[in-house]
Motif scaffolding. Structure first.
Motif, PDB file in Angstrom:
ATOM      1  N   MET A  87       0.728  -1.209  -0.059  1.00  0.00           N
ATOM      2  CA  MET A  87      -0.068   0.048  -0.053  1.00  0.00           C
ATOM      3  C   MET A  87       0.988   1.110  -0.129  1.00  0.00           C
ATOM      4  N   GLN A  88       0.651   2.122  -0.948  1.00  0.00           N
ATOM      5  CA  GLN A  88       1.397   3.339  -1.197  1.00  0.00           C
ATOM      6  C   GLN A  88       0.464   4.356  -0.168  1.00  0.00           C
ATOM      7  N   VAL A  89       1.474   4.992   0.687  1.00  0.00           N
ATOM      8  CA  VAL A  89       0.635   6.405   1.389  1.00  0.00           C
ATOM      9  C   VAL A  89       1.514   7.579   1.235  1.00  0.00           C
ATOM     10  N   GLN A  90       1.030   8.606   1.337  1.00  0.00           N
ATOM     11  CA  GLN A  90       1.657   9.769   1.640  1.00  0.00           C
ATOM     12  C   GLN A  90       1.673  10.079   2.978  1.00  0.00           C
ATOM     13  N   GLY A  91       2.730  10.288   3.638  1.00  0.00           N
ATOM     14  CA  GLY A  91       2.729  10.595   5.289  1.00  0.00           C
ATOM     15  C   GLY A  91       2.984   9.325   6.305  1.00  0.00           C
ATOM     16  N   ILE A  92       3.812   8.621   5.645  1.00  0.00           N
ATOM     17  CA  ILE A  92       4.038   7.093   6.314  1.00  0.00           C
ATOM     18  C   ILE A  92       4.643   7.366   7.810  1.00  0.00           C
ATOM     19  N   ASP A  93       5.340   8.462   8.067  1.00  0.00           N
ATOM     20  CA  ASP A  93       5.851   8.714   9.663  1.00  0.00           C
ATOM     21  C   ASP A  93       4.458   9.106  10.429  1.00  0.00           C
ATOM     22  N   SER A  94       3.453   9.703   9.919  1.00  0.00           N
ATOM     23  CA  SER A  94       2.344  10.010  10.482  1.00  0.00           C
ATOM     24  C   SER A  94       1.533   8.975  10.875  1.00  0.00           C
ATOM     25  N   LEU A  95       1.468   7.918   9.637  1.00  0.00           N
ATOM     26  CA  LEU A  95       0.717   6.771   9.785  1.00  0.00           C
ATOM     27  C   LEU A  95       1.267   5.822  10.994  1.00  0.00           C
ATOM     28  N   TYR A  96       2.695   5.668  11.063  1.00  0.00           N
ATOM     29  CA  TYR A  96       3.305   4.698  11.903  1.00  0.00           C
ATOM     30  C   TYR A  96       2.863   5.529  13.446  1.00  0.00           C
ATOM     31  N   GLU A  97       2.986   6.783  13.601  1.00  0.00           N
ATOM     32  CA  GLU A  97       2.796   7.504  14.780  1.00  0.00           C
ATOM     33  C   GLU A  97       1.143   7.064  15.146  1.00  0.00           C
ATOM     34  N   HIS A  98       0.191   7.355  14.372  1.00  0.00           N
ATOM     35  CA  HIS A  98      -1.270   7.163  14.453  1.00  0.00           C
ATOM     36  C   HIS A  98      -1.360   5.844  14.990  1.00  0.00           C
ATOM     37  N   VAL A  99      -0.867   4.611  14.406  1.00  0.00           N
ATOM     38  CA  VAL A  99      -1.144   3.359  14.640  1.00  0.00           C
ATOM     39  C   VAL A  99      -0.469   3.078  15.903  1.00  0.00           C
ATOM     40  N   THR A 100       0.803   3.612  16.308  1.00  0.00           N
ATOM     41  CA  THR A 100       1.227   3.228  17.601  1.00  0.00           C
ATOM     42  C   THR A 100       0.740   3.895  18.675  1.00  0.00           C
ATOM     43  N   LYS A 101       0.198   5.351  18.452  1.00  0.00           N
ATOM     44  CA  LYS A 101      -0.589   6.026  19.258  1.00  0.00           C
ATOM     45  C   LYS A 101      -1.771   5.392  20.101  1.00  0.00           C
ATOM     46  N   SER A 102      -2.465   4.329  19.061  1.00  0.00           N
ATOM     47  CA  SER A 102      -3.638   3.733  19.395  1.00  0.00           C
ATOM     48  C   SER A 102      -3.390   2.637  20.327  1.00  0.00           C
ATOM     49  N   GLY A 103      -2.103   2.227  20.332  1.00  0.00           N
ATOM     50  CA  GLY A 103      -1.630   1.164  21.564  1.00  0.00           C
ATOM     51  C   GLY A 103      -1.455  -0.083  20.458  1.00  0.00           C
ATOM     52  N   TRP A 104      -1.422  -0.129  19.160  1.00  0.00           N
ATOM     53  CA  TRP A 104      -1.301  -1.392  18.285  1.00  0.00           C
ATOM     54  C   TRP A 104       0.151  -1.528  18.141  1.00  0.00           C
ATOM     55  N   ASP A 105       0.949  -2.489  18.651  1.00  0.00           N
ATOM     56  CA  ASP A 105       2.174  -2.687  18.452  1.00  0.00           C
ATOM     57  C   ASP A 105       2.854  -3.569  17.427  1.00  0.00           C
ATOM     58  N   LYS A 106       2.105  -4.079  16.533  1.00  0.00           N
ATOM     59  CA  LYS A 106       2.413  -4.846  15.591  1.00  0.00           C
ATOM     60  C   LYS A 106       2.537  -4.169  14.368  1.00  0.00           C
ATOM     61  N   ILE A 107       3.518  -3.175  14.412  1.00  0.00           N
ATOM     62  CA  ILE A 107       4.077  -2.602  13.209  1.00  0.00           C
ATOM     63  C   ILE A 107       5.475  -2.258  13.187  1.00  0.00           C
ATOM     64  N   THR A 108       6.127  -2.456  12.108  1.00  0.00           N
ATOM     65  CA  THR A 108       7.569  -2.323  12.352  1.00  0.00           C
ATOM     66  C   THR A 108       8.072  -1.050  12.113  1.00  0.00           C
ATOM     67  N   PRO A 109       9.211  -0.375  12.568  1.00  0.00           N
ATOM     68  CA  PRO A 109       9.539   0.956  12.473  1.00  0.00           C
ATOM     69  C   PRO A 109       9.557   1.126  10.923  1.00  0.00           C
ATOM     70  N   VAL A 110       9.509   2.462  10.818  1.00  0.00           N
ATOM     71  CA  VAL A 110       9.642   3.139   9.334  1.00  0.00           C
ATOM     72  C   VAL A 110      11.065   2.834   9.036  1.00  0.00           C
TER      73      VAL A 110
END
Length: 134
Positions: A87-110
């Motif tokens: 999936m291509q996104v604009q703002g990948i760092d914001s996506l990562y921050e949004h997901v981790t802020k929700s408490g979901w930890d199953k995402i790799t660092p950018v």
């Protein structure tokens, strides 16, 4: 529109098929973790979701069909795991921050890539992997 603004990112293209045994739970995960929208279009006689969609664009904009569909077609079924989307996104760092802020930890660092892009991977509630790039 406020959720669209708060996330700080948008999906540029995507349209994968997604299987789930519990459509309501999956829709809620996409809403709470990814900040997306959902619409369960068809339910069986017991009220269980049979077909729906999850998408990152506000429903008012999605309904205009002015842009390509950027979500997942969701069907009742058993997930088979593995990578479901690139999936291509604009703002990948914001996506990562949004997901981790929700408490979901199953995402790799950018990670920065040699080709100049950035990549991370999010594992969904049903065990699918979404490879995300910018």
């Amino acid at each position: 529109m406020s959720r669209f603004s708060e996330k700080g990112y948008y999906v540029r293209e995507n349209a994968a098929i997604y299987l789930t045994p519990d459509m309501d739970r999956t829709a809620k995960w996409f809403e709470e973790v990814m900040g997306w929208y959902s619409n369960i279009v068809e339910r069986d006689s017991n009220g269980r979701g049979q077909y729906g969609v999850v998408f990152d664009t506000p429903p008012e904009i999605e309904a205009t069909h002015l842009a390509p569909f950027t979500g997942f077609q969701v069907f009742a079924g058993e997930p088979d795991g593995g990578e479901i989307s690139f999936m291509q996104v604009q703002g990948i760092d914001s996506l990562y921050e949004h997901v981790t802020k929700s408490g979901w930890d199953k995402i790799t660092p950018v990670e920065d890539q040699p080709w100049g892009g950035k990549v991370c991977r999010a594992t969904t509630i049903d065990g699918y992997v979404i490879r995300i790039f910018e």
